[in-house]
Scaffold this motif. Sequence first.
Motif, mmCIF file in Angstrom:
data_model
loop_
_atom_site.group_PDB
_atom_site.id
_atom_site.type_symbol
_atom_site.label_atom_id
_atom_site.label_comp_id
_atom_site.label_asym_id
_atom_site.label_seq_id
_atom_site.Cartn_x
_atom_site.Cartn_y
_atom_site.Cartn_z
ATOM 1 N N MET A 46 -35.318 -8.560 22.593
ATOM 2 C CA MET A 46 -36.420 -7.713 23.051
ATOM 3 C C MET A 46 -35.872 -6.572 23.898
ATOM 4 O O MET A 46 -35.166 -6.793 24.878
ATOM 5 N N GLY A 47 -36.204 -5.335 23.515
ATOM 6 C CA GLY A 47 -35.607 -4.179 24.169
ATOM 7 C C GLY A 47 -34.179 -4.020 23.670
ATOM 8 O O GLY A 47 -33.232 -3.936 24.447
ATOM 9 N N CYS A 48 -34.019 -3.963 22.345
ATOM 10 C CA CYS A 48 -32.703 -4.135 21.712
ATOM 11 C C CYS A 48 -31.753 -2.963 21.923
ATOM 12 O O CYS A 48 -30.545 -3.123 21.764
ATOM 13 N N GLY A 49 -32.253 -1.761 22.250
ATOM 14 C CA GLY A 49 -31.362 -0.625 22.496
ATOM 15 C C GLY A 49 -30.560 -0.260 21.265
ATOM 16 O O GLY A 49 -31.092 0.202 20.264
ATOM 17 N N THR A 50 -29.248 -0.502 21.313
ATOM 18 C CA THR A 50 -28.376 -0.219 20.180
ATOM 19 C C THR A 50 -28.368 -1.343 19.155
ATOM 20 O O THR A 50 -27.803 -1.196 18.071
ATOM 21 N N GLY A 51 -28.921 -2.508 19.521
ATOM 22 C CA GLY A 51 -28.886 -3.678 18.647
ATOM 23 C C GLY A 51 -27.657 -4.537 18.836
ATOM 24 O O GLY A 51 -27.450 -5.509 18.093
ATOM 25 N N VAL A 52 -26.832 -4.241 19.850
ATOM 26 C CA VAL A 52 -25.559 -4.942 20.020
ATOM 27 C C VAL A 52 -25.749 -6.445 20.227
ATOM 28 O O VAL A 52 -24.978 -7.258 19.689
ATOM 29 N N LEU A 53 -26.779 -6.844 20.973
ATOM 30 C CA LEU A 53 -26.979 -8.271 21.242
ATOM 31 C C LEU A 53 -27.475 -8.997 19.997
ATOM 32 O O LEU A 53 -27.068 -10.135 19.719
ATOM 33 N N ALA A 90 -35.087 -7.723 16.178
ATOM 34 C CA ALA A 90 -34.642 -6.805 17.227
ATOM 35 C C ALA A 90 -35.766 -5.796 17.446
ATOM 36 O O ALA A 90 -36.109 -5.045 16.541
ATOM 37 N N VAL A 91 -36.331 -5.787 18.653
ATOM 38 C CA VAL A 91 -37.539 -5.009 18.933
ATOM 39 C C VAL A 91 -37.287 -3.988 20.038
ATOM 40 O O VAL A 91 -36.692 -4.313 21.073
ATOM 41 N N ASP A 92 -37.733 -2.757 19.827
ATOM 42 C CA ASP A 92 -37.690 -1.740 20.884
ATOM 43 C C ASP A 92 -38.818 -0.749 20.644
ATOM 44 O O ASP A 92 -39.078 -0.367 19.499
ATOM 45 N N TYR A 93 -39.477 -0.321 21.709
ATOM 46 C CA TYR A 93 -40.596 0.615 21.574
ATOM 47 C C TYR A 93 -40.122 2.052 21.410
ATOM 48 O O TYR A 93 -40.868 2.920 20.957
ATOM 49 N N ASN A 148 -38.289 5.106 19.714
ATOM 50 C CA ASN A 148 -37.940 5.434 18.338
ATOM 51 C C ASN A 148 -36.448 5.648 18.162
ATOM 52 O O ASN A 148 -35.876 5.285 17.126
ATOM 53 N N TRP A 149 -35.792 6.269 19.161
ATOM 54 C CA TRP A 149 -34.350 6.460 19.075
ATOM 55 C C TRP A 149 -33.642 5.117 18.966
ATOM 56 O O TRP A 149 -32.701 4.957 18.187
ATOM 57 N N CYS A 150 -34.064 4.150 19.777
ATOM 58 C CA CYS A 150 -33.439 2.829 19.761
ATOM 59 C C CYS A 150 -33.680 2.138 18.427
ATOM 60 O O CYS A 150 -32.782 1.499 17.872
ATOM 61 N N TYR A 151 -34.909 2.254 17.916
ATOM 62 C CA TYR A 151 -35.248 1.659 16.629
ATOM 63 C C TYR A 151 -34.336 2.195 15.524
ATOM 64 O O TYR A 151 -33.716 1.422 14.769
ATOM 65 N N LEU A 152 -34.209 3.523 15.433
ATOM 66 C CA LEU A 152 -33.388 4.126 14.397
ATOM 67 C C LEU A 152 -31.910 3.807 14.590
ATOM 68 O O LEU A 152 -31.182 3.533 13.622
#
Length: 263
Positions: free
Chosen positions: A135-142, A156-159, A161-165
């Motif tokens: 939750m709040g994945c950012g780059t998706g590293v975790l 992997a969830v983030d509100y 759009n930059w983080c999502y992409l």
Amino acid sequence: MQPGVEILIAELGYAGFESFVENEDGVTAYIQKEDWQDNILENIQILNSGEFKITFNFSEIEQTNWNEAWEKNFNPIVVDNVCAVRAPFHDKFDTKYDIIIEPKMSFGTGHHETTHMMIQHILKNDLNGKSVLDMGCGTGVLAILAELKGARPIDAVDYDNWCYLNSLENVTRNNCAHITVIEGDANVLKDKKYDVIIANINRNILLQDMASYISCLNENGMLFLSGFYNDDISLIQTECEKHLLKFEEKLERNNWVSLKFLN
């Protein structure tokens, strides 16, 4: 540290500020543009107490191309000699886990204390065959590390759009096949269930959405939290224990902390 800084940070946190950088003059505090109001500082008691002489100014920060800045300054990191986080232009490390990340405008390169500690939690725990929420994945590293540890499926969830992409790109870059990237907030968690929940956000969002996280956590599940300071532990722990979670472990790094709870 300037006198009163800890009190000021605590009160700013309650007002909605998300992150803080202490310096010789005091503190720089950051808040999302949509959360800023002209009168937001009126209820900061320390500013009006007369006990300290405090001055402040504010400005709007333009979106930064973190990818360009990162390429100029980023050095790869290795966590506990087991997990490397590096850019595509770095040489591969001889570690068990090797993660390639390009952050662009996202948060989560592993350099920040909270991401580093969350990586440590994932490395120390058995995720094989477990369903995971980042939750709040950012780059998706975790989420990527969770898959490398055998977790599946993973959301992997983030509100943002930059983080999502960016997470979509990094998931593909690391050849992950079990991660679903979702753009949204805690509202997307309805009717979902997970064995492990990873939430590295900030204290206010964690407290606000804790009930949503815990409603998604399976029996005997694990909850890893970070994004807050030592002084915030009592608030976080009280909220978790209200939902009958059991405190299991604390990691600390430069006054930032990460906590593990069991359902």
